[in-house]
Design an enzyme around this catalytic site. Sequence first.
Site, PDB file in Angstrom:
ATOM      1  N   GLY A  72       0.925  -1.259  -0.045  1.00 51.68           N
ATOM      2  CA  GLY A  72       0.001  -0.089   0.036  1.00 51.68           C
ATOM      3  C   GLY A  72       1.032   1.234   0.028  1.00 51.68           C
ATOM      4  N   ASN A 158      -7.786   3.875   8.825  1.00 46.57           N
ATOM      5  CA  ASN A 158      -7.396   2.762   9.370  1.00 46.57           C
ATOM      6  C   ASN A 158      -7.360   2.783  10.858  1.00 46.57           C
ATOM      7  OD1 ASN A 158      -5.275   5.016   8.427  1.00 46.57           O
ATOM      8  ND2 ASN A 158      -3.926   3.986   9.876  1.00 46.57           N
ATOM      9  N   GLN A 186      -7.852  -0.188   3.602  1.00 44.09           N
ATOM     10  CA  GLN A 186      -8.567  -0.843   4.823  1.00 44.09           C
ATOM     11  C   GLN A 186      -9.874  -1.259   4.292  1.00 44.09           C
ATOM     12  OE1 GLN A 186      -7.516  -2.152   7.669  1.00 44.09           O
ATOM     13  NE2 GLN A 186      -5.633  -0.898   7.808  1.00 44.09           N
ATOM     14  N   HIS A 211      -1.669  -7.878   2.340  1.00 41.50           N
ATOM     15  CA  HIS A 211      -1.423  -8.417   3.636  1.00 41.50           C
ATOM     16  C   HIS A 211      -2.671  -7.825   4.617  1.00 41.50           C
ATOM     17  CE1 HIS A 211       0.453  -5.214   6.166  1.00 41.50           C
ATOM     18  NE2 HIS A 211       0.619  -4.937   4.935  1.00 41.50           N
ATOM     19  N   THR A 247      11.985  -7.024 -10.678  1.00 43.86           N
ATOM     20  CA  THR A 247      11.461  -8.263 -11.144  1.00 43.86           C
ATOM     21  C   THR A 247      10.185  -8.291 -10.359  1.00 43.86           C
ATOM     22  OG1 THR A 247      13.414  -9.099 -11.409  1.00 43.86           O
ATOM     23  CG2 THR A 247      11.882 -10.698 -11.085  1.00 43.86           C
ATOM     24  N   CYS A 336       1.784   1.700  11.922  1.00 43.11           N
ATOM     25  CA  CYS A 336       2.876   2.000  11.413  1.00 43.11           C
ATOM     26  C   CYS A 336       3.771   3.123  12.328  1.00 43.11           C
ATOM     27  CB  CYS A 336       2.807   2.630  10.190  1.00 43.11           C
ATOM     28  SG  CYS A 336       1.971   1.422   9.135  1.00 43.11           S
TER      29      CYS A 336
HETATM   30  N1  PLP Z   1      -2.719   2.923   3.791  1.00 48.48           N
HETATM   31  C1  PLP Z   1      -3.486   2.318   4.730  1.00 48.48           C
HETATM   32  C2  PLP Z   1      -4.888   2.877   4.995  1.00 48.48           C
HETATM   33  C3  PLP Z   1      -3.208   1.388   5.803  1.00 48.48           C
HETATM   34  O1  PLP Z   1      -3.792   1.111   7.113  1.00 48.48           O
HETATM   35  C4  PLP Z   1      -1.691   0.944   5.494  1.00 48.48           C
HETATM   36  C5  PLP Z   1      -1.198  -0.310   6.474  1.00 48.48           C
HETATM   37  O2  PLP Z   1      -1.386   0.019   7.811  1.00 48.48           O
HETATM   38  C6  PLP Z   1      -1.119   1.466   4.411  1.00 48.48           C
HETATM   39  C7  PLP Z   1      -1.601   2.075   3.655  1.00 48.48           C
HETATM   40  C8  PLP Z   1       0.191   0.716   4.183  1.00 48.48           C
HETATM   41  O3  PLP Z   1       0.267  -0.580   3.380  1.00 48.48           O
HETATM   42  P1  PLP Z   1       1.323  -1.462   3.464  1.00 48.48           P
HETATM   43  O4  PLP Z   1       1.654  -2.157   4.816  1.00 48.48           O
HETATM   44  O5  PLP Z   1       1.007  -2.705   2.392  1.00 48.48           O
HETATM   45  O6  PLP Z   1       2.530  -0.418   2.923  1.00 48.48           O
END
Ligand code: PLP
Length: 395
Positions: A72, A158, A186, A211, A247, A336
Amino acid sequence: MPQAMIYLDHAATSPLTPTAAEAWRRAAAVVGNPSSLHAGGRAARRVVEEARERVAERLGAEPQGVIFTSGGTEADNLAVIGGARARRAGDPGLNQVFVSAVEHPAVLEAARALRAEGFTVVEWPVGRDGRVDLAAARQSLAAAAGTIALASVMWANNETGAIQPLAELAPAVRAGGAPCHSDAVQAVAYGPVRLRAADDDGPDAVSVSAHKLGGPVGVGALVARRDFPLTALSHGGGQERRLRSGTIPAALVAAFAAALDEACDRRQDEARRLAELSARLTAGLGGLPGVVVTGPQDPAARSPHIVNAVFDGCLGENMLLLLDAAGLACSAGSACAAGVARPSHVLTAMGHPAEREARWGLRFSLGVTSRDSNIDALLTALPAAMARARTAGGE
Ligand code: PLP
């Protein structure tokens, strides 16, 4: 994860499903780089193109509109930075970017980075419910018409699960002459995520991540309409229409497509099931003194898998560790940002004071493993955790 752990952090990552694991295993048996011309390479290329078609079909795109990424974050960066640069390259006057103040950092920080390139970045305010203030957004778009590079507004938040008013925002962005991207990471497992068709209300591009929906970590996609302009952020062999060199990981991509298919097939039933669990959790939290559930009150305005609450006087990271010790996995704010204890920018944008409520939030996120008994165990564990977190200090 210990056997007894109750997992309430599906918005951070959700377990790989057996179907996705099997798709990975089969594709990983193919030996060849999808860009190689020999038989093994051609077999790997078939795996990738079949996955691309499936992802495209599920999200209402053309196969060429699917750009596989590492997840993402990369998809969001490509959309926001690659999209804004491409628009301005076509017309130097297009130098304004609009995002909501509650975006995931993958969008918010990407947009803020554009300021160093001379873009003006406007962060739309949200109401107490965490949804974009439509009147403010419309007003700023009207004032900027003709200079808008693009806008990016997430489908579902999120941290709070708030579903953003995209059906109103996307047409307003287009009326200002610009495309609209949406981070649907999400939302895609529980909501009707699709690109807009000719003239309907959807976004012009969406980001998805495997994931979060039962696929493996390390793969996702930016899925865009043909008319969404993009330029590459990194350079190399020119894979993925020269937009994302490197790749292509055929086995990851195959597992992603399998997980997306499965999630979309189960979407309605899972959304209904998780909405019932969320309602049970929300009611239980509402009965605990000093606990306030945040986000939209209306269940139709929130994704069914996320419940966020503020625990009066209890630091989120203390609560998280106390619950972890009791065998319950959840998250303080977004995962994050979790390694770093700081106020949630989402709760702050919703009007919660930065040094108080915005540090007292916890996110519980449900998914395929969630059951009634998990909710009951959480509600039983919370009062003791709150009492201990308060003595540890909440300010
Ligand atoms: N965007 C949102 C709304 C998310 O909840 C997340 C992950 O927490 C991401 C982007 C980032 O995705 P990724 O972990 O695949 O980089």
